[in-house]
Design an enzyme around this catalytic site. Structure first.
Site, mmCIF file in Angstrom:
data_model
loop_
_atom_site.group_PDB
_atom_site.id
_atom_site.type_symbol
_atom_site.label_atom_id
_atom_site.label_comp_id
_atom_site.label_asym_id
_atom_site.label_seq_id
_atom_site.Cartn_x
_atom_site.Cartn_y
_atom_site.Cartn_z
ATOM 1 N N ASP A 1 23.481 -31.441 6.707
ATOM 2 C CA ASP A 1 24.755 -31.920 6.166
ATOM 3 C C ASP A 1 24.720 -33.443 6.145
ATOM 4 O O ASP A 1 23.671 -34.056 6.350
ATOM 5 C CB ASP A 1 25.930 -31.382 6.993
ATOM 6 C CG ASP A 1 25.941 -31.917 8.418
ATOM 7 O OD1 ASP A 1 25.021 -32.675 8.800
ATOM 8 O OD2 ASP A 1 26.884 -31.584 9.166
ATOM 9 N N LYS B 1 22.114 -25.067 2.687
ATOM 10 C CA LYS B 1 22.780 -25.494 3.916
ATOM 11 C C LYS B 1 23.621 -24.362 4.501
ATOM 12 O O LYS B 1 23.507 -24.024 5.682
ATOM 13 C CB LYS B 1 23.675 -26.712 3.641
ATOM 14 C CG LYS B 1 24.354 -27.267 4.895
ATOM 15 C CD LYS B 1 25.441 -28.269 4.564
ATOM 16 C CE LYS B 1 26.723 -27.554 4.231
ATOM 17 N NZ LYS B 1 27.892 -28.472 4.128
#
Length: 357
Positions: free
Chosen positions: A242, A224
Protein backbone atom coordinates in the site's frame (compact mmCIF):
# COMPACT_ATOMS: atom_id res chain seq x y z
CA UNK A 1 51.78 151.16 -32.30
CA UNK A 2 52.98 148.15 -34.18
CA UNK A 3 53.72 146.01 -30.89
CA UNK A 4 50.36 146.63 -29.25
CA UNK A 5 48.27 144.19 -31.36
CA UNK A 6 50.90 141.36 -30.90
CA UNK A 7 50.20 141.01 -27.16
CA UNK A 8 46.77 139.54 -27.49
CA UNK A 9 48.05 136.99 -30.00
CA UNK A 10 50.87 135.92 -27.70
CA UNK A 11 48.51 135.71 -24.82
CA UNK A 12 46.10 133.63 -26.84
CA UNK A 13 48.83 131.22 -27.83
CA UNK A 14 49.99 130.93 -24.28
CA UNK A 15 46.45 130.29 -23.13
CA UNK A 16 45.97 127.64 -25.83
CA UNK A 17 49.20 125.91 -24.80
CA UNK A 18 48.11 125.96 -21.21
CA UNK A 19 44.68 124.56 -22.07
CA UNK A 20 46.27 121.82 -24.15
CA UNK A 21 48.60 120.96 -21.28
CA UNK A 22 45.69 120.86 -18.89
CA UNK A 23 43.77 118.57 -21.25
CA UNK A 24 46.73 116.25 -21.47
CA UNK A 25 47.01 116.17 -17.71
CA UNK A 26 43.28 115.53 -17.44
CA UNK A 27 43.52 112.69 -19.97
CA UNK A 28 46.42 111.20 -18.10
CA UNK A 29 44.45 111.46 -14.85
CA UNK A 30 41.42 109.89 -16.49
CA UNK A 31 43.57 107.10 -17.89
CA UNK A 32 45.16 106.50 -14.50
CA UNK A 33 41.72 106.46 -12.89
CA UNK A 34 40.43 104.03 -15.50
CA UNK A 35 43.50 101.82 -15.04
CA UNK A 36 43.10 101.88 -11.28
CA UNK A 37 39.40 101.05 -11.60
CA UNK A 38 40.16 98.16 -13.95
CA UNK A 39 42.89 96.98 -11.64
CA UNK A 40 40.56 97.11 -8.68
CA UNK A 41 37.91 95.22 -10.60
CA UNK A 42 40.43 92.62 -11.70
CA UNK A 43 41.74 92.31 -8.17
CA UNK A 44 38.23 91.99 -6.79
CA UNK A 45 37.44 89.39 -9.42
CA UNK A 46 40.64 87.56 -8.64
CA UNK A 47 39.87 87.69 -4.94
CA UNK A 48 36.27 86.57 -5.50
CA UNK A 49 37.19 83.69 -7.80
CA UNK A 50 39.01 81.57 -5.19
CA UNK A 51 36.06 82.05 -2.83
CA UNK A 52 33.66 80.60 -5.44
CA UNK A 53 35.84 77.59 -6.27
CA UNK A 54 35.82 76.13 -2.76
CA UNK A 55 32.04 76.53 -2.68
CA UNK A 56 31.81 74.66 -5.97
CA UNK A 57 34.19 72.02 -4.67
CA UNK A 58 32.12 71.65 -1.48
CA UNK A 59 28.96 71.23 -3.53
CA UNK A 60 30.61 68.63 -5.72
CA UNK A 61 31.97 66.83 -2.66
CA UNK A 62 28.55 66.85 -1.02
CA UNK A 63 26.96 65.43 -4.18
CA UNK A 64 29.61 62.72 -4.36
CA UNK A 65 29.08 61.81 -0.70
CA UNK A 66 25.31 61.65 -1.22
CA UNK A 67 25.78 59.48 -4.28
CA UNK A 68 28.08 57.16 -2.34
CA UNK A 69 25.60 56.93 0.52
CA UNK A 70 22.78 56.11 -1.93
CA UNK A 71 24.93 53.48 -3.62
CA UNK A 72 25.83 52.03 -0.22
CA UNK A 73 22.15 51.85 0.74
CA UNK A 74 21.29 50.12 -2.54
CA UNK A 75 24.12 47.64 -2.05
CA UNK A 76 22.99 46.96 1.52
CA UNK A 77 19.42 46.53 0.32
CA UNK A 78 20.56 44.10 -2.37
CA UNK A 79 22.59 42.15 0.16
CA UNK A 80 19.61 42.00 2.52
CA UNK A 81 17.31 40.87 -0.29
CA UNK A 82 19.85 38.30 -1.42
CA UNK A 83 20.26 37.05 2.14
CA UNK A 84 16.49 36.78 2.60
CA UNK A 85 16.11 34.98 -0.73
CA UNK A 86 18.93 32.62 0.15
CA UNK A 87 17.34 31.94 3.52
CA UNK A 88 13.94 31.36 1.96
CA UNK A 89 15.34 29.02 -0.70
CA UNK A 90 17.72 27.20 1.62
CA UNK A 91 16.85 23.48 1.47
CA UNK A 92 16.17 21.50 4.60
CA UNK A 93 19.19 19.83 6.10
CA UNK A 94 19.64 16.29 4.91
CA UNK A 95 21.35 13.36 6.50
CA UNK A 96 25.01 12.99 5.59
CA UNK A 97 25.58 10.98 2.45
CA UNK A 98 26.28 7.32 3.11
CA UNK A 99 28.95 5.26 1.41
CA UNK A 100 27.82 3.19 -1.55
CA UNK A 101 26.24 -0.03 -0.30
CA UNK A 102 26.70 -3.43 -1.86
CA UNK A 103 23.72 -5.68 -2.57
CA UNK A 104 24.76 -8.06 0.19
CA UNK A 105 25.12 -5.23 2.71
CA UNK A 106 21.69 -3.87 1.78
CA UNK A 107 20.08 -7.29 2.27
CA UNK A 108 21.74 -7.67 5.69
CA UNK A 109 20.58 -4.20 6.72
CA UNK A 110 17.04 -4.86 5.44
CA UNK A 111 16.76 -8.06 7.47
CA UNK A 112 18.06 -6.27 10.56
CA UNK A 113 15.33 -3.66 10.07
CA UNK A 114 12.74 -6.45 9.93
CA UNK A 115 14.07 -7.89 13.19
CA UNK A 116 14.00 -4.47 14.87
CA UNK A 117 10.43 -3.89 13.69
CA UNK A 118 9.43 -7.32 15.01
CA UNK A 119 10.67 -6.32 18.46
CA UNK A 120 8.98 -2.93 18.24
CA UNK A 121 5.63 -4.34 17.02
CA UNK A 122 5.27 -7.91 18.34
CA UNK A 123 1.51 -7.34 18.16
CA UNK A 124 1.44 -6.24 14.47
CA UNK A 125 -1.75 -7.42 12.76
CA UNK A 126 -4.18 -6.49 9.98
CA UNK A 127 -5.99 -3.35 11.10
CA UNK A 128 -9.34 -4.28 9.60
CA UNK A 129 -11.99 -5.97 11.74
CA UNK A 130 -13.17 -9.30 10.25
CA UNK A 131 -14.31 -12.76 11.31
CA UNK A 132 -14.11 -14.63 7.99
CA UNK A 133 -12.53 -14.32 4.51
CA UNK A 134 -15.62 -12.67 3.00
CA UNK A 135 -15.68 -9.92 5.63
CA UNK A 136 -11.96 -9.30 5.14
CA UNK A 137 -12.39 -9.17 1.35
CA UNK A 138 -15.24 -6.65 1.60
CA UNK A 139 -13.44 -4.54 4.21
CA UNK A 140 -10.28 -4.42 2.08
CA UNK A 141 -12.25 -3.23 -0.97
CA UNK A 142 -13.88 -0.54 1.17
CA UNK A 143 -10.50 0.61 2.56
CA UNK A 144 -9.46 2.20 -0.74
CA UNK A 145 -9.06 6.01 -0.37
CA UNK A 146 -10.05 6.00 3.31
CA UNK A 147 -8.78 4.85 6.72
CA UNK A 148 -9.11 1.40 8.23
CA UNK A 149 -10.79 3.10 11.20
CA UNK A 150 -13.58 4.47 9.00
CA UNK A 151 -14.07 1.03 7.44
CA UNK A 152 -14.17 -0.63 10.86
CA UNK A 153 -16.80 1.85 12.00
CA UNK A 154 -18.89 1.16 8.87
CA UNK A 155 -18.80 -2.64 8.46
CA UNK A 156 -20.75 -3.67 11.61
CA UNK A 157 -24.01 -2.28 10.19
CA UNK A 158 -23.16 -3.61 6.72
CA UNK A 159 -22.50 -7.20 7.82
CA UNK A 160 -25.55 -7.14 10.07
CA UNK A 161 -27.65 -6.65 6.93
CA UNK A 162 -25.71 -8.81 4.44
CA UNK A 163 -23.35 -11.31 6.13
CA UNK A 164 -22.87 -13.54 3.05
CA UNK A 165 -22.07 -13.05 -0.66
CA UNK A 166 -25.58 -14.19 -1.55
CA UNK A 167 -27.14 -11.58 0.76
CA UNK A 168 -24.95 -8.80 -0.60
CA UNK A 169 -25.53 -9.75 -4.23
CA UNK A 170 -29.27 -9.41 -3.61
CA UNK A 171 -28.98 -5.96 -2.00
CA UNK A 172 -30.70 -2.95 -3.51
CA UNK A 173 -27.85 -0.72 -4.87
CA UNK A 174 -29.22 2.43 -3.25
CA UNK A 175 -29.53 0.71 0.11
CA UNK A 176 -25.95 -0.59 -0.19
CA UNK A 177 -24.72 2.88 -1.13
CA UNK A 178 -26.24 4.32 2.04
CA UNK A 179 -24.63 1.65 4.22
CA UNK A 180 -21.11 2.25 2.88
CA UNK A 181 -21.38 6.00 2.24
CA UNK A 182 -19.01 6.95 5.15
CA UNK A 183 -16.08 5.24 3.37
CA UNK A 184 -16.26 7.57 0.37
CA UNK A 185 -16.50 6.74 -3.36
CA UNK A 186 -19.56 4.74 -2.36
CA UNK A 187 -21.05 4.41 -5.87
CA UNK A 188 -17.93 2.82 -7.36
CA UNK A 189 -17.48 0.64 -4.28
CA UNK A 190 -21.13 -0.45 -4.43
CA UNK A 191 -20.63 -1.57 -8.01
CA UNK A 192 -17.52 -3.57 -7.01
CA UNK A 193 -19.20 -5.20 -3.99
CA UNK A 194 -22.28 -6.23 -5.98
CA UNK A 195 -20.08 -7.60 -8.75
CA UNK A 196 -17.70 -9.59 -6.54
CA UNK A 197 -20.58 -10.95 -4.44
CA UNK A 198 -22.39 -12.17 -7.55
CA UNK A 199 -19.15 -13.71 -8.86
CA UNK A 200 -18.56 -15.53 -5.56
CA UNK A 201 -22.15 -16.80 -5.63
CA UNK A 202 -22.14 -17.87 -9.25
CA UNK A 203 -18.56 -19.01 -9.85
CA UNK A 204 -17.16 -20.07 -6.48
CA UNK A 205 -20.17 -21.49 -4.66
CA UNK A 206 -20.44 -18.52 -2.30
CA UNK A 207 -16.91 -19.04 -0.99
CA UNK A 208 -13.86 -16.75 -1.26
CA UNK A 209 -11.18 -18.55 -3.32
CA UNK A 210 -7.77 -19.12 -1.78
CA UNK A 211 -5.68 -18.54 -4.91
CA UNK A 212 -4.26 -15.26 -6.20
CA UNK A 213 -5.19 -16.15 -9.78
CA UNK A 214 -8.86 -16.48 -8.82
CA UNK A 215 -9.07 -13.51 -6.48
CA UNK A 216 -7.78 -10.98 -9.03
CA UNK A 217 -10.63 -11.96 -11.41
CA UNK A 218 -13.20 -10.55 -8.98
CA UNK A 219 -14.49 -6.98 -9.62
CA UNK A 220 -12.56 -4.40 -7.58
CA UNK A 221 -9.88 -6.88 -6.45
CA UNK A 222 -6.22 -6.33 -7.35
CA UNK A 223 -2.94 -7.84 -6.16
CA UNK A 224 -2.86 -5.76 -2.98
CA UNK A 225 -6.36 -6.83 -1.89
CA UNK A 226 -5.67 -10.42 -2.90
CA UNK A 227 -2.45 -10.55 -0.87
CA UNK A 228 -4.24 -9.11 2.19
CA UNK A 229 -6.90 -11.83 1.99
CA UNK A 230 -4.46 -14.65 1.23
CA UNK A 231 -2.01 -13.71 3.97
CA UNK A 232 -4.52 -13.05 6.74
CA UNK A 233 -7.46 -15.32 5.94
CA UNK A 234 -5.70 -18.30 4.34
CA UNK A 235 -2.16 -18.16 5.71
CA UNK A 236 -0.65 -17.85 2.23
CA UNK A 237 2.45 -15.56 2.35
CA UNK A 238 2.07 -12.30 0.46
CA UNK A 239 3.52 -8.79 0.39
CA UNK A 240 0.91 -6.05 0.66
CA UNK A 241 2.17 -2.92 -1.08
CA UNK A 242 0.00 0.00 0.00
CA UNK A 243 1.10 3.64 0.15
CA UNK A 244 2.84 3.16 3.52
CA UNK A 245 4.73 0.04 2.48
CA UNK A 246 5.89 1.55 -0.81
CA UNK A 247 7.06 4.77 0.88
CA UNK A 248 9.11 2.97 3.54
CA UNK A 249 10.55 0.42 1.11
CA UNK A 250 11.99 3.33 -0.87
CA UNK A 251 13.21 5.17 2.24
CA UNK A 252 14.91 2.01 3.50
CA UNK A 253 16.65 1.60 0.16
CA UNK A 254 14.99 -1.74 -0.65
CA UNK A 255 13.73 -0.46 -3.99
CA UNK A 256 13.59 2.65 -6.16
CA UNK A 257 10.41 1.59 -7.98
CA UNK A 258 7.12 3.47 -7.80
CA UNK A 259 4.97 0.76 -9.38
CA UNK A 260 3.42 -1.47 -6.69
CA UNK A 261 4.07 -4.74 -8.51
CA UNK A 262 7.73 -3.83 -9.08
CA UNK A 263 8.09 -2.88 -5.39
CA UNK A 264 6.56 -6.24 -4.44
CA UNK A 265 8.98 -8.11 -6.70
CA UNK A 266 12.04 -6.20 -5.41
CA UNK A 267 11.16 -6.76 -1.75
CA UNK A 268 10.31 -10.44 -2.34
CA UNK A 269 13.90 -11.00 -3.45
CA UNK A 270 15.26 -9.65 -0.14
CA UNK A 271 13.20 -11.57 2.42
CA UNK A 272 12.30 -15.25 2.79
CA UNK A 273 8.75 -16.08 1.78
CA UNK A 274 7.81 -17.06 5.31
CA UNK A 275 8.32 -13.41 6.42
CA UNK A 276 6.26 -11.70 3.73
CA UNK A 277 2.90 -11.37 5.52
CA UNK A 278 4.27 -10.24 8.89
CA UNK A 279 6.84 -7.99 7.21
CA UNK A 280 3.93 -6.22 5.50
CA UNK A 281 2.17 -5.63 8.83
CA UNK A 282 5.32 -4.39 10.57
CA UNK A 283 6.25 -1.95 7.82
CA UNK A 284 2.69 -0.61 7.55
CA UNK A 285 2.50 -0.25 11.34
CA UNK A 286 5.76 1.74 11.32
CA UNK A 287 4.60 3.93 8.44
CA UNK A 288 1.38 4.83 10.24
CA UNK A 289 2.91 5.43 13.65
CA UNK A 290 6.43 6.79 13.13
CA UNK A 291 7.62 7.14 9.53
CA UNK A 292 4.89 9.44 8.27
CA UNK A 293 4.67 10.73 4.75
CA UNK A 294 5.13 14.46 5.37
CA UNK A 295 7.00 14.63 8.66
CA UNK A 296 8.65 11.42 9.85
CA UNK A 297 9.48 11.23 13.55
CA UNK A 298 13.16 10.45 12.92
CA UNK A 299 14.26 11.46 16.42
CA UNK A 300 11.94 8.88 18.01
CA UNK A 301 12.61 6.07 15.53
CA UNK A 302 14.31 2.94 16.97
CA UNK A 303 15.65 1.94 13.55
CA UNK A 304 17.13 5.35 12.72
CA UNK A 305 20.74 4.03 12.69
CA UNK A 306 19.74 1.57 9.94
CA UNK A 307 17.77 4.06 7.82
CA UNK A 308 19.39 5.85 4.83
CA UNK A 309 16.59 8.44 4.93
CA UNK A 310 17.29 9.55 8.53
CA UNK A 311 17.07 13.34 8.73
CA UNK A 312 14.15 13.78 6.31
CA UNK A 313 11.90 14.36 9.31
CA UNK A 314 12.11 15.80 12.84
CA UNK A 315 15.37 14.71 14.50
CA UNK A 316 14.87 16.37 17.88
CA UNK A 317 13.80 13.54 20.24
CA UNK A 318 11.28 15.58 22.23
CA UNK A 319 9.66 17.12 19.17
CA UNK A 320 9.66 13.76 17.39
CA UNK A 321 7.80 12.08 20.26
CA UNK A 322 4.89 14.46 19.73
CA UNK A 323 4.53 13.15 16.17
CA UNK A 324 3.92 9.53 17.20
CA UNK A 325 0.43 8.17 16.49
CA UNK A 326 -1.95 5.50 17.74
CA UNK A 327 -0.72 3.37 20.65
CA UNK A 328 2.79 4.87 20.51
CA UNK A 329 1.27 8.31 20.92
CA UNK A 330 -1.18 7.26 23.61
CA UNK A 331 -4.15 7.30 21.23
CA UNK A 332 -6.73 4.65 20.26
CA UNK A 333 -5.93 2.26 17.44
CA UNK A 334 -7.94 1.66 14.27
CA UNK A 335 -9.75 -1.53 15.23
CA UNK A 336 -12.92 -1.62 17.29
CA UNK A 337 -12.03 -5.23 18.20
CA UNK A 338 -8.22 -5.41 18.29
CA UNK A 339 -6.31 -8.63 19.13
CA UNK A 340 -5.89 -9.50 22.80
CA UNK A 341 -2.19 -8.60 22.81
CA UNK A 342 -2.74 -5.12 21.39
CA UNK A 343 -1.29 -2.65 23.95
CA UNK A 344 -3.38 0.32 22.90
CA UNK A 345 -7.01 1.30 23.27
CA UNK A 346 -9.79 0.06 20.96
CA UNK A 347 -11.14 2.60 18.49
CA UNK A 348 -14.56 4.09 19.28
CA UNK A 349 -17.58 3.10 17.17
CA UNK A 350 -19.09 5.59 14.79
CA UNK A 351 -21.33 8.11 16.47
CA UNK A 352 -25.01 7.54 15.61
CA UNK A 353 -26.56 10.12 13.27
CA UNK A 354 -28.34 13.00 14.98
CA UNK A 355 -32.11 12.64 14.60
CA UNK A 356 -33.83 15.59 12.92
CA UNK A 357 -36.02 17.55 15.31
Amino acid sequence: MNETPEKPAAATKAAAKKATAQKAVAKQATAKTTTKTATKKATAAAEAAPAKKPAAKKTATAKTATAKKTAAKKTAAKKTTTAKTATAKAPAKKAPARKPESRAAMVRRARRINCELAELYPYAHPELDFTNPFELLVATVLSAQTTDLRVNQTTPRLFAVCPTPEDMAAMDPERLEELIRPTGFFRAKTKSLLGLSAALRDRFGGEVPGRLEDLVTLPGVGRKTANVVLGNAFGVPGITVDTHFGRLARRFGWTTAEDAEKVEADVAEIFPKSEWTMLSHRVVFHGRRVCHSRKPACGACPIAPLCPAYGEGETDPEKAKKLLKYELGGQPGQRLKPPADYPGQPAPPMAPPVAAS
